[in-house]
Design a protein around this motif. Structure first.
Motif, PDB file in Angstrom:
ATOM      1  N   TYR A  48       0.064  -1.817   8.341  1.00 43.35           N
ATOM      2  CA  TYR A  48      -0.039  -1.571   6.900  1.00 43.35           C
ATOM      3  C   TYR A  48       1.309  -1.127   6.326  1.00 43.35           C
ATOM      4  N   LYS A  49       1.983  -0.231   7.012  1.00 45.63           N
ATOM      5  CA  LYS A  49       3.278   0.260   6.543  1.00 45.63           C
ATOM      6  C   LYS A  49       4.274  -0.882   6.421  1.00 45.63           C
ATOM      7  N   ILE A  94       3.328  -3.183   3.479  1.00 46.14           N
ATOM      8  CA  ILE A  94       3.676  -2.590   2.194  1.00 46.14           C
ATOM      9  C   ILE A  94       5.187  -2.669   1.970  1.00 46.14           C
ATOM     10  N   GLU A 152      -1.120  -1.620  -4.057  1.00 46.94           N
ATOM     11  CA  GLU A 152      -2.003  -0.456  -4.237  1.00 46.94           C
ATOM     12  C   GLU A 152      -3.220  -0.523  -3.307  1.00 46.94           C
ATOM     13  N   ARG A 178      -2.009   0.345   0.129  1.00 47.19           N
ATOM     14  CA  ARG A 178      -1.680   1.771   0.237  1.00 47.19           C
ATOM     15  C   ARG A 178      -2.958   2.588   0.427  1.00 47.19           C
ATOM     16  N   ASN A 179      -4.007   2.218  -0.310  1.00 48.95           N
ATOM     17  CA  ASN A 179      -5.282   2.927  -0.166  1.00 48.95           C
ATOM     18  C   ASN A 179      -5.893   2.703   1.210  1.00 48.95           C
ATOM     19  N   GLU A 181      -4.249   1.961   3.948  1.00 50.25           N
ATOM     20  CA  GLU A 181      -3.394   2.685   4.893  1.00 50.25           C
ATOM     21  C   GLU A 181      -3.762   4.169   4.914  1.00 50.25           C
ATOM     22  N   GLY A 211       3.528   6.797   1.714  1.00 51.09           N
ATOM     23  CA  GLY A 211       2.474   6.375   2.648  1.00 51.09           C
ATOM     24  C   GLY A 211       2.808   6.839   4.043  1.00 51.09           C
TER      25      GLY A 211
END
Length: 150
Positions: free
Chosen positions: A31-32, A35, A110, A113-114, A116, A145
């Motif tokens: 995820y990181k 993003i 977004e 980020r949620n 993650e 994050g």
């Protein structure tokens, strides 16, 4: 320390973090990275620069990292919902690239980020009180994050 040595150290630290990570920590890392690449694509679009590399990496992370990791047998409805969400994100990323519209990536970023943040929370809950120290040495929470410790 010169830039070459610093980059070599960062690469080694990142490889070590991945090789020692739990499955949940690996998802957080994916995820990181996703993003980060989406933000780089967005910035490149805004500046009128080429963004294909960042878009391609983002799509690979979704398809080869997140979609491939879904277990539809054990995951049931949650797995199906995540697959639908990932498919939506792929379509939005491709549309933003075709239209060269950086704003279209804002919603995608977004959402990820949620997700993650939710996975970081799951990791911390599963780690329990004694595992929080270990978790915090692997995953740091910041305004940007979760990021792997290096």
């Amino acid at each position: 320390m010169n830039a070459r040595n610093l980059n070599a150290y960062r690469n080694l630290a990142a490889q070590t973090a991945v090789s020692e990570a739990s499955p949940i920590e690996l998802i957080v890392i994916v995820y990181k990275r996703l993003i980060d690449n989406l933000r780089l694509a967005q910035k490149a679009m805004e500046e009128g620069r080429e963004n294909a590399e960042y878009v391609s990496k983002s799509l690979d992370l979704i398809q080869k990292g997140l979609l491939a990791a879904l277990d539809h047998d054990k995951g049931g409805e949650i797995s199906q919902n995540l697959a639908s969400l990932y498919d939506w994100a792929i379509r939005e990323i491709l549309k933003s690239r075709l239209k060269n519209n950086s704003e279209m990536l804002t919603g995608v970023i977004e959402v990820f980020r949620n997700l993650e943040a939710a996975w970081v929370e799951i990791h911390l809950m599963r780690s329990g009180a004694e595992g929080v120290e270990k978790a915090s040495s692997t995953v740091h929470i910041s305004a940007a994050g979760a990021i792997p410790a290096v």
